[in-house]
Design a protein around this motif. Structure first.
Motif, PDB file in Angstrom:
ATOM      1  N   HIS A   1       0.828  -1.211   0.000  1.00  0.00           N
ATOM      2  CA  HIS A   1       0.000   0.000   0.000  1.00  0.00           C
ATOM      3  C   HIS A   1       0.863   1.262   0.000  1.00  0.00           C
ATOM      4  N   ILE A   2       1.983   1.225   0.708  1.00  0.00           N
ATOM      5  CA  ILE A   2       2.876   2.390   0.734  1.00  0.00           C
ATOM      6  C   ILE A   2       3.491   2.620  -0.646  1.00  0.00           C
ATOM      7  N   LEU A   3       3.894   1.531  -1.307  1.00  0.00           N
ATOM      8  CA  LEU A   3       4.504   1.640  -2.632  1.00  0.00           C
ATOM      9  C   LEU A   3       3.487   2.059  -3.691  1.00  0.00           C
ATOM     10  N   ALA A   4       2.202   1.928  -3.386  1.00  0.00           N
ATOM     11  CA  ALA A   4       1.149   2.292  -4.342  1.00  0.00           C
ATOM     12  C   ALA A   4       0.644   3.714  -4.141  1.00  0.00           C
ATOM     13  N   GLN A   5       1.299   4.502  -3.292  1.00  0.00           N
ATOM     14  CA  GLN A   5       0.857   5.868  -3.028  1.00  0.00           C
ATOM     15  C   GLN A   5       0.925   6.732  -4.290  1.00  0.00           C
ATOM     16  N   ALA A   6      -0.103   7.569  -4.469  1.00  0.00           N
ATOM     17  CA  ALA A   6      -0.124   8.485  -5.614  1.00  0.00           C
ATOM     18  C   ALA A   6       1.046   9.455  -5.555  1.00  0.00           C
ATOM     19  N   MET A   7       1.417   9.847  -4.350  1.00  0.00           N
ATOM     20  CA  MET A   7       2.620  10.649  -4.131  1.00  0.00           C
ATOM     21  C   MET A   7       3.598   9.748  -3.392  1.00  0.00           C
ATOM     22  N   ALA A   8       4.649   9.347  -4.048  1.00  0.00           N
ATOM     23  CA  ALA A   8       5.571   8.379  -3.462  1.00  0.00           C
ATOM     24  C   ALA A   8       6.470   9.020  -2.417  1.00  0.00           C
ATOM     25  N   PRO A   9       6.707   8.340  -1.284  1.00  0.00           N
ATOM     26  CA  PRO A   9       7.688   8.846  -0.308  1.00  0.00           C
ATOM     27  C   PRO A   9       9.070   8.903  -0.947  1.00  0.00           C
ATOM     28  N   THR A  10       9.878   9.840  -0.495  1.00  0.00           N
ATOM     29  CA  THR A  10      11.241   9.956  -1.005  1.00  0.00           C
ATOM     30  C   THR A  10      12.068   8.751  -0.581  1.00  0.00           C
ATOM     31  N   GLU A  11      11.843   8.298   0.639  1.00  0.00           N
ATOM     32  CA  GLU A  11      12.527   7.117   1.164  1.00  0.00           C
ATOM     33  C   GLU A  11      11.611   6.430   2.165  1.00  0.00           C
ATOM     34  N   ILE A  12      11.695   5.115   2.212  1.00  0.00           N
ATOM     35  CA  ILE A  12      10.921   4.327   3.172  1.00  0.00           C
ATOM     36  C   ILE A  12      11.904   3.680   4.136  1.00  0.00           C
ATOM     37  N   VAL A  13      11.809   4.048   5.397  1.00  0.00           N
ATOM     38  CA  VAL A  13      12.695   3.502   6.425  1.00  0.00           C
ATOM     39  C   VAL A  13      11.899   2.493   7.241  1.00  0.00           C
ATOM     40  N   ILE A  14      12.293   1.238   7.164  1.00  0.00           N
ATOM     41  CA  ILE A  14      11.615   0.180   7.907  1.00  0.00           C
ATOM     42  C   ILE A  14      12.484  -0.223   9.090  1.00  0.00           C
TER      43      ILE A  14
ATOM     44  N   ALA B   1      -4.730   4.093   1.908  1.00  0.00           N
ATOM     45  CA  ALA B   1      -5.270   4.298   0.564  1.00  0.00           C
ATOM     46  C   ALA B   1      -4.263   5.089  -0.283  1.00  0.00           C
ATOM     47  N   PRO B   2      -4.322   4.960  -1.600  1.00  0.00           N
ATOM     48  CA  PRO B   2      -3.353   5.629  -2.470  1.00  0.00           C
ATOM     49  C   PRO B   2      -3.282   7.140  -2.292  1.00  0.00           C
ATOM     50  N   ASN B   3      -4.374   7.753  -1.829  1.00  0.00           N
ATOM     51  CA  ASN B   3      -4.403   9.209  -1.673  1.00  0.00           C
ATOM     52  C   ASN B   3      -3.895   9.684  -0.314  1.00  0.00           C
ATOM     53  N   ALA B   4      -3.518   8.760   0.570  1.00  0.00           N
ATOM     54  CA  ALA B   4      -3.215   9.125   1.963  1.00  0.00           C
ATOM     55  C   ALA B   4      -2.109  10.171   2.076  1.00  0.00           C
ATOM     56  N   LEU B   5      -0.945   9.890   1.538  1.00  0.00           N
ATOM     57  CA  LEU B   5       0.180  10.821   1.672  1.00  0.00           C
ATOM     58  C   LEU B   5      -0.078  12.110   0.907  1.00  0.00           C
ATOM     59  N   LYS B   6      -0.602  12.026  -0.292  1.00  0.00           N
ATOM     60  CA  LYS B   6      -0.875  13.218  -1.102  1.00  0.00           C
ATOM     61  C   LYS B   6      -1.821  14.161  -0.367  1.00  0.00           C
ATOM     62  N   ASP B   7      -2.880  13.622   0.203  1.00  0.00           N
ATOM     63  CA  ASP B   7      -3.844  14.434   0.952  1.00  0.00           C
ATOM     64  C   ASP B   7      -3.192  15.112   2.148  1.00  0.00           C
ATOM     65  N   LEU B   8      -2.381  14.353   2.877  1.00  0.00           N
ATOM     66  CA  LEU B   8      -1.721  14.910   4.060  1.00  0.00           C
ATOM     67  C   LEU B   8      -0.780  16.051   3.677  1.00  0.00           C
ATOM     68  N   VAL B   9       0.041  15.842   2.652  1.00  0.00           N
ATOM     69  CA  VAL B   9       0.998  16.870   2.240  1.00  0.00           C
ATOM     70  C   VAL B   9       0.283  18.115   1.744  1.00  0.00           C
TER      71      VAL B   9
END
Length: 291
Positions: free
Chosen positions: A24-37, A100-108
């Motif tokens: 789900h994170i990789l499917a974000q409409a606005m991709a994170p610059t880096e994913i730290v797990i 959801a795919p819009n999660a990060l985009k909406d927040l930003v």
């Protein structure tokens, strides 16, 4: 929009769920610059799986030598991100929530247009020292507290205020951070867009094994909050809340003696300032060192 976001995912022994959450994170409409797990020393094959992801899809993995809880792991990832010195935001994610795919985009988009420095998907206001979760249908609003899971936080604010308190281990770390943010003159918001599907794998029910250790850490860490950020209303609310829970456990819980004991020990350890992973959530045994 030229915005740099460091997504933080903390995981512990949830390999199958982690795979779905990561998809789900990789499917974000606005991709994170880096994913730290951050792997909290899992024993279910998570580390082996994560090693296959290193260097792909902008994923960086941190492997803890012991279970440091959500607070310790998030703090570790934030320190990594601050050292990188190039991120505008931290997006803190749960390994049992599917976004959801819009999660990060909406927040930003919303945090960029508001005075908020932390924007969560769930939030509350404090009334008589107690959290009252927002039920309003208003999509975007100011709150006293934002749940850390799914929240977007400005990196400059983390740089100024510090990371989450590692000594909390689990529970109440976002409560303390919300207080710290507001005490420093910043504002917190909540965006109710329904973009998160929370699996709530951390435990449910009133008198379960999970609520035993959660009750201990909640009582202890809330005591830490009173010590760090004393206010009369917070103290009164805390006393009322703890008394209510102790009475309910003493009357209704099948394991009433253990449950009351754990909560009272949490309060006592909080007064004494004993932090970190003192109670093992798996075995329900306390650390061998003198408490």
């Amino acid at each position: 929009m030229n915005i740099s976001v460091c997504a933080i995912v903390v995981t512990y022994n949830r390999l199958d769920t982690l795979k779905t959450a990561l998809a789900h994170i990789l499917a974000q409409a606005m991709a994170p610059t880096e994913i730290v797990i951050v792997d909290n020393n899992s024993s279910d094959g998570t580390r082996e799986y994560l090693k296959t992801l290193e260097g792909h899809n902008k994923i960086h993995c941190i492997y803890m030598d012991s279970n440091t809880g959500s607070a310790g792991a998030i703090a570790k990832a934030m320190k990594y991100g601050l050292a990188n010195n190039s991120f505008d935001y931290f997006w803190v994610l749960d390994d049992d929530t599917f976004y959801a795919p819009n999660a990060l985009k909406d927040l930003v988009e919303n945090i960029e247009e508001t005075p908020f420095v932390m924007l969560g998907l769930h939030g509350a206001n404090f009334r008589m020292g107690t959290k009252v979760f927002v039920e309003s249908k208003e999509r975007l609003q100011e709150v006293d507290y934002a749940m850390i899971d799914g929240a977007l936080i400005k990196a400059d604010v983390v740089r100024r205020l510090g990371t989450l308190c590692e000594e909390f281990f689990m529970m109440c770390d976002d409560h303390e951070y919300s207080i710290r943010i507001r005490k420093n003159g910043f504002r917190i918001g909540v965006l109710k867009n329904g973009a998160d599907d929370r699996q709530l794998l951390g435990g449910g029910g009133q008198f379960t094994k999970a609520t035993l250790w959660r009750g201990y850490y909640s009582a202890r860490n809330h005591t830490f909050i009173i010590r760090k950020h004393f206010s009369f209303m917070e103290f009164i609310g805390y006393v009322f809340h703890q008394v209510k829970l102790l009475i309910a456990a003493a009357i209704l819980a099948p394991d009433r003696f253990k449950r009351v004991k754990f909560r009272l020990m949490g309060i006592w350890h909080g007064i004494r300032g004993i932090g970190g992973r003192t109670l093992d959530p798996g075995t329900l045994e306390f650390a061998s060192r003198k408490l």
